[in-house]
Scaffold this motif. Structure first.
Motif, mmCIF file in Angstrom:
data_model
loop_
_atom_site.group_PDB
_atom_site.id
_atom_site.type_symbol
_atom_site.label_atom_id
_atom_site.label_comp_id
_atom_site.label_asym_id
_atom_site.label_seq_id
_atom_site.Cartn_x
_atom_site.Cartn_y
_atom_site.Cartn_z
ATOM 1 N N PHE A 1 12.136 72.067 18.166
ATOM 2 C CA PHE A 1 13.464 71.467 18.118
ATOM 3 C C PHE A 1 13.446 70.193 18.949
ATOM 4 N N PHE B 1 18.781 81.917 26.706
ATOM 5 C CA PHE B 1 18.746 80.792 25.775
ATOM 6 C C PHE B 1 19.552 81.154 24.549
ATOM 7 N N ALA C 1 18.472 74.648 14.161
ATOM 8 C CA ALA C 1 19.681 74.888 14.955
ATOM 9 C C ALA C 1 20.317 73.551 15.297
ATOM 10 N N ARG D 1 21.559 82.659 17.945
ATOM 11 C CA ARG D 1 20.481 83.592 18.286
ATOM 12 C C ARG D 1 20.281 83.598 19.791
ATOM 13 N N THR D 2 20.115 84.784 20.343
ATOM 14 C CA THR D 2 20.034 84.945 21.794
ATOM 15 C C THR D 2 18.624 85.312 22.241
ATOM 16 N N PHE D 3 18.171 84.657 23.282
ATOM 17 C CA PHE D 3 16.890 85.003 23.892
ATOM 18 C C PHE D 3 17.115 85.236 25.381
ATOM 19 N N THR E 1 12.759 87.746 25.589
ATOM 20 C CA THR E 1 12.844 88.802 24.580
ATOM 21 C C THR E 1 13.355 88.193 23.287
ATOM 22 N N ILE F 1 21.014 73.892 21.548
ATOM 23 C CA ILE F 1 20.331 74.897 22.344
ATOM 24 C C ILE F 1 20.966 74.885 23.722
ATOM 25 N N GLU G 1 20.419 79.604 20.622
ATOM 26 C CA GLU G 1 20.371 78.617 19.542
ATOM 27 C C GLU G 1 21.666 78.720 18.772
#
Lengths: 159, 159
Positions: B143, A73, A109, A141-143, B106, A112, A75
């Motif tokens: 969001f 994911f 954000a 931002r990285t998930f 994460t 997404i 953002e």
DNA sequence: CCTCGAAATGCAAGTTTGTTTCGTCAGGAT
DNA sequence: ATCCTGACGAAACAAACTTGCATTTCGAGG
């Protein structure tokens, strides 16, 4: 644009509930399940396909099986929120095959993204292409997904 | 568990590319497209279904058409990251029909949810049920999607 | 209360599609 | 060389989808 199509009755909803789970179900069985003849079921399905209630009929492929075991994911926050920039971002993100889903959102954000890649190197290369080369991304931002707990496009149906 | 199934050859990938877009395509046409007979296509499809390469065959329903015009992303951060609590959260989130997708990730959040609801009141009620009543959610960020730019489960295929 | 028309249904025939069977062939191991 | 395995194509077969048509249902007028 909201939705003009005619209201769906309980038959339509019952049919959708089945097709949403398995669209290879024979119309005969659907008919038995909802108390309708096969042709009646078929007419309703066709109508819902034509009006866009059913957006598509697809096979769901397991990403890991085709070399894309990693889901990520992201953002994304843009520098400029001018409509022109937004549209450009939409087009650029959509064009990338690794981008499975792209949403324009409110909040902290602007976008997404849901991305599938082979490995982190591929992700790194993709971020360079999508975020750094474009000069309109302020930050992202990285998930990384450790577990795809629930995946699907299933919509809860009334009734 | 990664993936044990046998490697896919270029025929399989070509077939997947088609089914991923439209799984109502007749096997005869698929055969013509990939230079294979219909039975050969059918054997490969069946095998990929059995081995899990094809995870399912579904109709994609337009959420707005069935009263769920709002799509929402939620980043969830838990109080405790004990395995037991993680599992409980996975189960609880997955059980909610409004939760279309749930990923354990994460980074600065523990879960990311994709939710579809009829209106913000329904979302508010859902947050109460999922986040407040459970005493394990430290915080969550919402969001709201203004535009579902690209939606799908399509995986990019090599070749 | 009755009639009319639009829309949806079920049945049955006709067509397309999916499935199984069978014989053949190529590659690998014995 | 022979057997075995796996995959293929052609044809027969079964199942599903599609269409036409008569009937029913339901609501709006008359």
């Amino acid at each position: 644009m909201p939705f003009s199509p005619p209201a769906l009755d309980s038959f339509d909803l019952a049919i959708l509930a089945i097709l949403q789970r398995d669209n290879t179900t024979p119309q005969r069985l659907i008919g038995e399940a909802v108390n309708l003849s096969a042709p009646a079921v078929q007419r309703r399905i066709k109508r819902m396909e034509q009006t866009g209630v059913i957006a598509g009929n697809v096979a769901v492929v397991e990403p890991a099986a085709v070399g894309h075991p990693i889901t990520i994911f992201v953002e994304v926050e843009l520098e400029s929120e001018r409509a022109e920039m937004i549209d450009a971002a939409k087009r650029q993100f959509s064009a990338a095959p690794e981008v499975q889903q792209c949403y324009y959102v409110t909040g902290e954000a602007d976008f997404i993204l849901v991305i599938t890649v082979a490995d982190m190197a591929a992700y790194e290369a993709l971020t360079r292409k999508l975020f750094f080369d474009s000069n309109n991304v302020r930050k992202f931002r990285t998930f990384v997904a450790m577990d795809r707990v629930k995946v699907g496009l299933t919509v809860p149906l009334p009734g």
